[in-house]
Design an enzyme around this catalytic site. Sequence first.
Site, PDB file in Angstrom:
ATOM      1  N   ILE A   1       0.829  -1.204   0.000  1.00  0.00           N
ATOM      2  CA  ILE A   1       0.000   0.000   0.000  1.00  0.00           C
ATOM      3  C   ILE A   1       0.868   1.260   0.000  1.00  0.00           C
ATOM      4  O   ILE A   1       1.974   1.253   0.531  1.00  0.00           O
ATOM      5  CB  ILE A   1      -0.962  -0.024   1.213  1.00  0.00           C
ATOM      6  CG1 ILE A   1      -2.113   0.940   0.999  1.00  0.00           C
ATOM      7  CG2 ILE A   1      -0.222   0.222   2.518  1.00  0.00           C
ATOM      8  CD1 ILE A   1      -3.253   0.747   1.978  1.00  0.00           C
ATOM      9  N   HIS A   2       0.373   2.306  -0.611  1.00  0.00           N
ATOM     10  CA  HIS A   2       1.073   3.590  -0.631  1.00  0.00           C
ATOM     11  C   HIS A   2       0.069   4.702  -0.910  1.00  0.00           C
ATOM     12  O   HIS A   2      -0.971   4.469  -1.507  1.00  0.00           O
ATOM     13  CB  HIS A   2       2.206   3.589  -1.667  1.00  0.00           C
ATOM     14  CG  HIS A   2       1.797   3.117  -3.020  1.00  0.00           C
ATOM     15  ND1 HIS A   2       1.606   1.774  -3.317  1.00  0.00           N
ATOM     16  CD2 HIS A   2       1.524   3.789  -4.152  1.00  0.00           C
ATOM     17  CE1 HIS A   2       1.246   1.656  -4.583  1.00  0.00           C
ATOM     18  NE2 HIS A   2       1.176   2.868  -5.115  1.00  0.00           N
ATOM     19  N   LEU A   3       0.425   5.894  -0.438  1.00  0.00           N
ATOM     20  CA  LEU A   3      -0.438   7.055  -0.582  1.00  0.00           C
ATOM     21  C   LEU A   3       0.180   7.998  -1.612  1.00  0.00           C
ATOM     22  O   LEU A   3       1.356   8.342  -1.513  1.00  0.00           O
ATOM     23  CB  LEU A   3      -0.552   7.780   0.766  1.00  0.00           C
ATOM     24  CG  LEU A   3      -1.362   9.062   0.746  1.00  0.00           C
ATOM     25  CD1 LEU A   3      -2.625   8.879   1.585  1.00  0.00           C
ATOM     26  CD2 LEU A   3      -0.552  10.210   1.301  1.00  0.00           C
TER      27      LEU A   3
END
Length: 162
Positions: A118-120
């Site tokens: 996951i990453h923003l």
Amino acid sequence: MRSLWAPWRMEYILSDKTGGCIFCEKIDEDRDRENLILFRGRDHFIIMNAYPYNNGHLMVVPRRHTSTLAGWSAEERAEFFELADLAVAVLKRAMNPDGFNIGINMGECAGAGIADHIHLHVVPRWSGDCNFMPVFADTRVIPEHIQATYEKLLTELKGVLG
């Protein structure tokens, strides 16, 4: 007809693909400038997107390999959003955008290019930055070399951090 130039893409296209997680590999290496890592926090890091939507497209990525926000400690959650705020502050100083798109694509069907980690995304936006190229040619024009953008952002990061 005009040619669009994105020289950093060829290196990736021709490189050997390990099949591992690109985020886990990059954070374990000691090559931050080459890997476009701008900042290392305790649990997360800020990295430039090598295939940006716009100049200055950054990502906040957990060091821990995870595809979800579930099970994070309060400290991990706090740092994740503190680094998103830091990314915005640096981009404001370096590039003076009119606004931002900030978000997480969770899962492949939601558009996650790297669904297992996951990453923003923190994408700076300018009034009028959407033009005909993505619509008609499925192409984005990134007007500054990614290394030049990295150097600009790194300089401003030092200014933000004092």
